[in-house]
Design a protein around this motif. Sequence first.
Motif, PDB file in Angstrom:
ATOM      1  N   VAL A 158      13.811   4.301  67.351  1.00  0.00           N
ATOM      2  CA  VAL A 158      13.889   4.432  65.840  1.00  0.00           C
ATOM      3  C   VAL A 158      13.629   2.716  65.369  1.00  0.00           C
ATOM      4  O   VAL A 158      13.941   1.891  65.908  1.00  0.00           O
ATOM      5  CB  VAL A 158      15.368   4.757  65.493  1.00  0.00           C
ATOM      6  CG1 VAL A 158      15.644   4.482  63.859  1.00  0.00           C
ATOM      7  CG2 VAL A 158      15.652   6.151  65.712  1.00  0.00           C
ATOM      8  N   ASN A 159      12.928   2.988  64.017  1.00  0.00           N
ATOM      9  CA  ASN A 159      12.710   1.522  63.434  1.00  0.00           C
ATOM     10  C   ASN A 159      13.937   0.886  62.991  1.00  0.00           C
ATOM     11  O   ASN A 159      14.766   1.541  62.229  1.00  0.00           O
ATOM     12  CB  ASN A 159      11.610   1.748  62.345  1.00  0.00           C
ATOM     13  CG  ASN A 159      11.101   0.369  61.855  1.00  0.00           C
ATOM     14  OD1 ASN A 159      11.932  -0.393  61.376  1.00  0.00           O
ATOM     15  ND2 ASN A 159       9.781   0.086  61.844  1.00  0.00           N
ATOM     16  N   LEU A 160      14.159  -0.223  63.204  1.00  0.00           N
ATOM     17  CA  LEU A 160      15.419  -0.593  62.623  1.00  0.00           C
ATOM     18  C   LEU A 160      15.581  -0.722  60.983  1.00  0.00           C
ATOM     19  O   LEU A 160      16.756  -0.693  60.703  1.00  0.00           O
ATOM     20  CB  LEU A 160      15.724  -2.247  63.084  1.00  0.00           C
ATOM     21  CG  LEU A 160      15.990  -2.495  64.626  1.00  0.00           C
ATOM     22  CD1 LEU A 160      16.119  -4.050  64.923  1.00  0.00           C
ATOM     23  CD2 LEU A 160      17.105  -1.794  65.068  1.00  0.00           C
ATOM     24  N   SER A 161      14.782  -0.880  60.500  1.00  0.00           N
ATOM     25  CA  SER A 161      14.786  -0.659  58.986  1.00  0.00           C
ATOM     26  C   SER A 161      15.323   0.887  58.579  1.00  0.00           C
ATOM     27  O   SER A 161      15.737   0.507  57.531  1.00  0.00           O
ATOM     28  CB  SER A 161      13.229  -0.604  58.397  1.00  0.00           C
ATOM     29  OG  SER A 161      12.509   0.415  58.659  1.00  0.00           O
ATOM     30  N   GLU A 162      14.942   1.928  59.332  1.00  0.00           N
ATOM     31  CA  GLU A 162      15.836   2.946  59.187  1.00  0.00           C
ATOM     32  C   GLU A 162      17.190   2.971  59.241  1.00  0.00           C
ATOM     33  O   GLU A 162      18.011   3.996  58.672  1.00  0.00           O
ATOM     34  CB  GLU A 162      15.103   4.201  59.736  1.00  0.00           C
ATOM     35  CG  GLU A 162      13.681   4.588  59.792  1.00  0.00           C
ATOM     36  CD  GLU A 162      13.295   5.608  60.493  1.00  0.00           C
ATOM     37  OE1 GLU A 162      13.365   6.878  60.240  1.00  0.00           O
ATOM     38  OE2 GLU A 162      12.509   5.471  61.456  1.00  0.00           O
ATOM     39  N   LEU A 163      17.732   1.930  59.827  1.00  0.00           N
ATOM     40  CA  LEU A 163      19.411   1.685  59.940  1.00  0.00           C
ATOM     41  C   LEU A 163      19.627   0.769  59.161  1.00  0.00           C
ATOM     42  O   LEU A 163      20.912   0.376  59.135  1.00  0.00           O
ATOM     43  CB  LEU A 163      19.452   1.426  61.507  1.00  0.00           C
ATOM     44  CG  LEU A 163      18.781   2.325  62.678  1.00  0.00           C
ATOM     45  CD1 LEU A 163      19.074   1.911  63.821  1.00  0.00           C
ATOM     46  CD2 LEU A 163      19.432   3.770  62.489  1.00  0.00           C
ATOM     47  N   GLY A 164      18.851   0.199  58.244  1.00  0.00           N
ATOM     48  CA  GLY A 164      19.395  -0.689  57.173  1.00  0.00           C
ATOM     49  C   GLY A 164      19.431  -2.136  57.748  1.00  0.00           C
ATOM     50  O   GLY A 164      20.435  -3.146  57.371  1.00  0.00           O
ATOM     51  N   ILE A 165      18.591  -2.246  59.099  1.00  0.00           N
ATOM     52  CA  ILE A 165      18.987  -3.511  59.904  1.00  0.00           C
ATOM     53  C   ILE A 165      17.575  -4.368  59.686  1.00  0.00           C
ATOM     54  O   ILE A 165      16.534  -3.764  60.187  1.00  0.00           O
ATOM     55  CB  ILE A 165      19.318  -3.397  61.481  1.00  0.00           C
ATOM     56  CG1 ILE A 165      20.787  -2.793  61.458  1.00  0.00           C
ATOM     57  CG2 ILE A 165      19.326  -4.754  61.963  1.00  0.00           C
ATOM     58  CD1 ILE A 165      21.149  -2.118  62.653  1.00  0.00           C
ATOM     59  N   SER A 166      17.524  -5.630  59.227  1.00  0.00           N
ATOM     60  CA  SER A 166      16.369  -6.469  59.385  1.00  0.00           C
ATOM     61  C   SER A 166      16.600  -7.626  60.179  1.00  0.00           C
ATOM     62  O   SER A 166      17.573  -8.302  60.105  1.00  0.00           O
ATOM     63  CB  SER A 166      15.933  -6.901  57.970  1.00  0.00           C
ATOM     64  OG  SER A 166      17.017  -7.551  57.415  1.00  0.00           O
ATOM     65  N   GLY A 167      15.647  -8.032  61.080  1.00  0.00           N
ATOM     66  CA  GLY A 167      16.095  -9.283  62.079  1.00  0.00           C
ATOM     67  C   GLY A 167      16.841  -8.949  63.207  1.00  0.00           C
ATOM     68  O   GLY A 167      16.584  -7.626  63.736  1.00  0.00           O
TER      69      GLY A 167
END
Length: 456
Positions: free
Chosen positions: A409-418
């Motif tokens: 899963v792309n971290l952006s889909e989890l609302g996480i950046s960095g």
Amino acid sequence: MKKTNLLAMLIGTFFLSVVSTAQTKPFQKEEFKQWAQTPPMGWNSWDCYGPTVEEHEVKANADYMAKELKKFGWEYVVVDIRWFVENDKAGGYNQTDPRYVIDQYGRYLPAVNRFPSAKDGQGFKPLADYIHRKGLKFGIHIMRGIPKKAVEEKMPIKGANGITADQVYSTALQCEWLRDNYTVVADKPGAQEYYNSIFELYAQWGVDFIKIDDLSRPYHEGEINLIRNAIDHCGRKIVLSTSPGETPISAAQHVTTHANMWRMVDDVWDTWPHITHLMDVAQKWYPYISPGTWPDCDMIPLGRISIRGERGNDRMTRLTKDEQYTLITFFNIFKSPLFFGGDLPSNDAFTLSLLTNKEVVKMHNESTAVKQLFQKDGKIAVTSKNAKDGSVYLALFNISDKESQKVSVNLSELGISGAAEVLNMWTGKKSKIASKEIGADLKPHSSVLYQLKSKN
């Protein structure tokens, strides 16, 4: 009679009157949703004992729960189907010559040969008291409708001004697989009074949870309305579980305003196709996961099951360890009610570990915003959030049968950046991740459960 004895009797009568008056105060509309703000957790006798469970077995499971599981939030002890039949059998039901135990108002009573403490008309109150003393809660199973025996003998309905059971029933839509009861026609005079009468009895016993069968497929809206009214007027907080599935999605609005939990599928047993079918059906129910009202994945068929059960012989679950992790991970991240179906005193250390992981229990209780990110090519990703500590949960599944797959899963889909800190919630292993995605190479039928915390 001595004056002291007479005084004691008068005080006791006054106390019971006060309690009775307090217990008959109706609840406000939708107040019932406050009774199960987190998904209920407990044990149910069906998977291991079918319709034959006995009092000593219920107590043994309650003892185990109080000792090993209570501190993790497990609290309900539920006696499943046909506790009112003296001569039922394993591997099905005795529908040839069942000996029912029933009172003069057409209300089933516990069979004393199986529940000795129910003697002298005490019903389940002594057993409920035993469970309550352990800080646990007590539940029972019933079938919808009114007993055929009550109809045939024209038994009076308590509180219905002379109306008898034969005046409120219909043979239409009688349960196809168990023929103990007839349908209650919701708009008949006396119909509401019948349901009121049985919940009045259950409240007197101290029942905290009720699972009602043959309500959902087809969906019996009329009887569910009667049941909701009866619970709300009995004066006791009784969690309502409708069963079995598949509850039609078209009834979602109604069931969420009348039940605390409802089955999405029929019985889930210890075979892989049962799990994949559940995951498939669950896709449409994510929007309805909400405090007080929970889509229900069914009982957990782990540990030792079918001691005298409906399907198969006495056994430890046939699911592999990978499949057991997959099942329990899905139940938890989906926030399903958790009702263990195996015999608790027979648990091995591995089975116990699936029920007592503090971080997983915390996720189950505290997470919100549960949603499925995708289900394709045998890969599933489900996520949720914990507003209290800011963490994000992620469950990845490979439900394919033949090949290992990377599920990511792309971290952006989890609302996480960095960067993020990652906890593998089953192994306890911690790591850090600085890439744009998180994933795992998973064997067939296996899964992983992560907790992520952003470092930004």
